[in-house]
Design an enzyme around this catalytic site. Structure first.
Site: not given
Ligand code: NAD
Length: 455
Positions: A209, A243
């Protein structure tokens, strides 16, 4: 924390078969619902602390939706879990065909920070109703919610069934090394790639997602007052850290000024003359995200808002005019309270621009013209969206929610959540009363018969 052991124990527990009866799954969802209700105030407090969310927004988007989703699952799951008898072709005469609904096993749920409670628990509801065990990794950027999630889950479920593993990137990567049966990731596009690469090592199925730049189009036939109200709500809810928030506005040049005037009115109506002093206005999650967003304020020209407070990490609802695709703000998902404005004369310009870029997670069109609605639906690709509204398509259990292309893989909510966490196992039950001989090599004129049957 001994991550391999946690997963090993969950796998053993899953194999005991205890999670499989529907009565067990419903009982667990009931417990989860009661826990959410019991901890309502703590959840609201944690969301206020981590993101300064207002009680109303927090209840609506992080608690209410979950309670509704659980009720929906409890009401409908009986018909979903049943083995499904399907037709059998004449070539298989004598046999019965059945699709069995099998839980995957032990699933990993990785959650982001923007709706940190909802986006950890909503996939969990699907995992539970489908009969899986689960490990949840909340976001480290919302630490109060993360701790609370752990407390609630620890108090409600044994860790061999459901557990929360707190931590940052290294924890996430350690978890991704394990052999889960399913990975459900919500987060950014770059991390989505990392997750999919890790999953590929074990050929683990994934739901991703992700995000992207979701356009909102307003044409000259739209009800401008409603468009302005619904855009302002959808964009500035959670300070744009949603998002599926409209990322940028595409407005017909004839109605640009009246629309912007109304947008300005609604911003003031919803957030006051000085939103930075509004106690209920959500803040930006971190200094890094705040600085990234502030850097966009020099793009084009600020026509509404543009003020910010470095101490409280808040940025006023902002509209940027005179923007082109070359501006930095148009490169990636904005994920903050800044709405850049582009204009068009013909709807084809919008369609072409959308087609030339990564497929958005959401797309919104405000128009009274049915033909335009149909063109947008059929000529552009996007995860999901709404006509004459923003955001609300996410909040119904009857519409699967997810992205396409760069904005994600797979979808969930309602029955789709059950399907996502379920392997659909097809089994042919063959008769032993007779054996049609036509398939065997010694059947006389076999090819002729096969050709008659298989056409
Ligand atoms: P992110 O990708 O930075 O982090 C998400 C999760 O991944 C966190 O738990 C984080 O600890 C982990 N993570 C971060 N870097 C990682 C790595 N290198 N390896 C493994 N795990 C890692 O996202 P965010 O900043 O928390 O959220 C914002 C993003 O999420 C935006 O792009 C938004 O559009 C998207 N989002 C999508 C939805 C959806 O339902 N499609 C909903 C909410 C947010």
């Amino acid at each position: 924390m001994d991550i391999p052991r946690i997963i090993q124990e969950q796998k053993q527990y899953f194999l005991s078969g205890e999670t499989k009866p529907l009565s067990f799954r419903i009982h667990q969802l009931t417990k989860l619902k009661q826990a959410i209700q019991k901890y309502e105030h703590e959840i609201l407090f944690a969301l206020k602390k981590d993101l300064n969310k207002s009680e109303k927004d927090a209840y609506m988007t992080e608690i209410g939706v979950l309670l509704e989703e659980i009720s929906f699952m409890i009401k409908h799951a009986k018909s979903w879990v049943k083995p499904e008898r399907v037709k059998t072709p004449v070539t298989h005469f004598g046999s019965k065909s059945v699709i069995y609904k099998e839980p995957y096993g032990t699933v990993l749920i990785i959650a982001p920070w923007n709706y940190p409670f909802q986006l950890a628990i909503s996939p969990l509801i699907g995992a539970i109703i489908a009969g899986n065990t689960a490990v949840i990794k909340p976001s480290e950027l919302t630490p109060t919610v993360s701790k609370l999630l752990k407390r609630i889950v620890d108090e409600t479920f044994p860790p061999t069934y459901i557990t929360v593993v707190e931590g940052a990137v290294e924890t996430s990567q350690a978890l991704l090394k394990e052999n889960f049966d399913y990975i459900f990731f919500t987060g950014s596009v770059p991390v989505g790639r990392i997750v999919m690469e890790a999953a590929a090592q074990n050929l683990t199925p994934v739901t991703l997602e992700l995000g992207g730049k979701s356009p909102v189009i307003v044409d000259e036939t739209a009800n401008l007052d409603l468009a302005a109200r619904r855009i302002v709500w959808g964009k500035f809810l959670n300070a744009g850290q949603t998002c599926i928030a409209p990322d940028y506005l595409f407005v017909h040049e004839k109605v640009k000024q009246p629309l912007l005037d109304k947008i300005s009115d609604y911003i003031e109506k919803f957030y006051g003359k000085n939103p930075l002093e509004n106690d209920d206005y959500t803040r930006i999650v971190s200094k890094r995200h705040f600085d990234r967003l502030v850097s966009f304020l020099s793009n084009g020209s600020v026509v509404i808002g543009g003020t910010y407070n470095e101490e409280t990490l808040t940025i006023a609802p902002t509209i940027l005019d005179h923007i082109s695709w070359d501006d930095a703000v148009m490169e990636d998902e904005i994920f903050g309270p800044i709405l850049p404005v582009l204009t068009f004369q013909q709807i084809d310009e919008c369609i072409e621009a959308i087609r030339n870029r990564p497929k958005p997670l959401a797309l919104y069109t405000f128009t009274a013209n049915e033909a335009i609605q149909q063109r947008i639906i059929h000529e552009t690709s996007f995860g999901g969206g709404a006509m004459n509204d923003t955001i609300l398509h996410i909040a119904t259990p009857y519409l699967p929610f997810g992205g396409v292309g760069n904005s994600g893989i797979g979808s969930y909510h309602g029955k789709k959540s059950f399907d996502t966490f379920t392997h659909h196992k097809s089994v042919l039950h063959q008769t032993t009363k007779f054996d049609l001989p036509v398939r065997y090599p010694d059947f006389k004129d076999g090819l002729k018969w096969i050709k008659r049957l298989m056409k």
